[in-house]
Design a protein around this motif. Sequence first.
Motif: not given
Length: 269
Positions: A28-46
């Motif tokens: 699935i990782w290989d299907q993400l584009d460069d923007n997707g691989k940032i994983l920006a929408d994570t609930d970071w460190h919650i």
Amino acid sequence: MEIFELHRGTSPVILAFPHTGTYVPPAIWDQLDDNGKILADTDWHIHQLYRALLPGASTIRATHHRYVIDVGRNPTGASLYPGQNTTGLVPETDFDGMPIWSEGEYADAAETQRRLAVFHAPYHTALAAEVARVRATHGVAILFDCHSIRSNIPFLFQGKLPDFNVGTADGTSCAPAVEAAVLDVARSAEGYTSVLNGRFKGGWTTRHYSNQAGGVETIQLELAQATHLVAEAPPFALDPGKSERLRAHLGEMLQRLEALAPSLAEAQP
């Protein structure tokens, strides 16, 4: 990689962390584009932010990323907020409305069903069992759904998001005392802003597990990430000073909820 991490505690309070995971299977990782691989929408460190705030609390945490499949969404794919921009069961875009998949790589219906079976269903089977166990032990279970999001996302909402976003599905997911226990702390926290049932009223978990007549109270807290991150941008680092200040208020919320449990149990038919 385990699909989820579950800790069975001794408290009537259960903490759920559906969106802190960052694992993406290689295919699935290989299907993400460069923007997707940032994983920006994570609930970071919650999950780290809440760690040991209520030592007896049960916790459940999905370890995979929401781009794989979102365990906070209805498995039917029905929108949480009809008529408003949002992301789906397998998101097509990030929270800014930008593509996250390479061209032609978005999951089709069959792949979505596979991910439901592999990731979504096991998480909720475990959560449902823990809710039932805690309810049987204490006479009541209080499910606290833990989230965070960036403060400014024009695609999803206008302006700056309040720091504490308390969601009770417009007052239907929990008793007024449960709502007040969290909201009173949020409103009295110096230097923070708060709202009740604003843009985020409680996700599918909050709505699905709520059963006040059956002794299950649910509430969601969506934190603006400015309350605990150095910056709401890569590398999304946790700010120790901000975090410790915030943890004091989160801990008070959880302690108040735990203290409410006996009276809630007594009120059960």
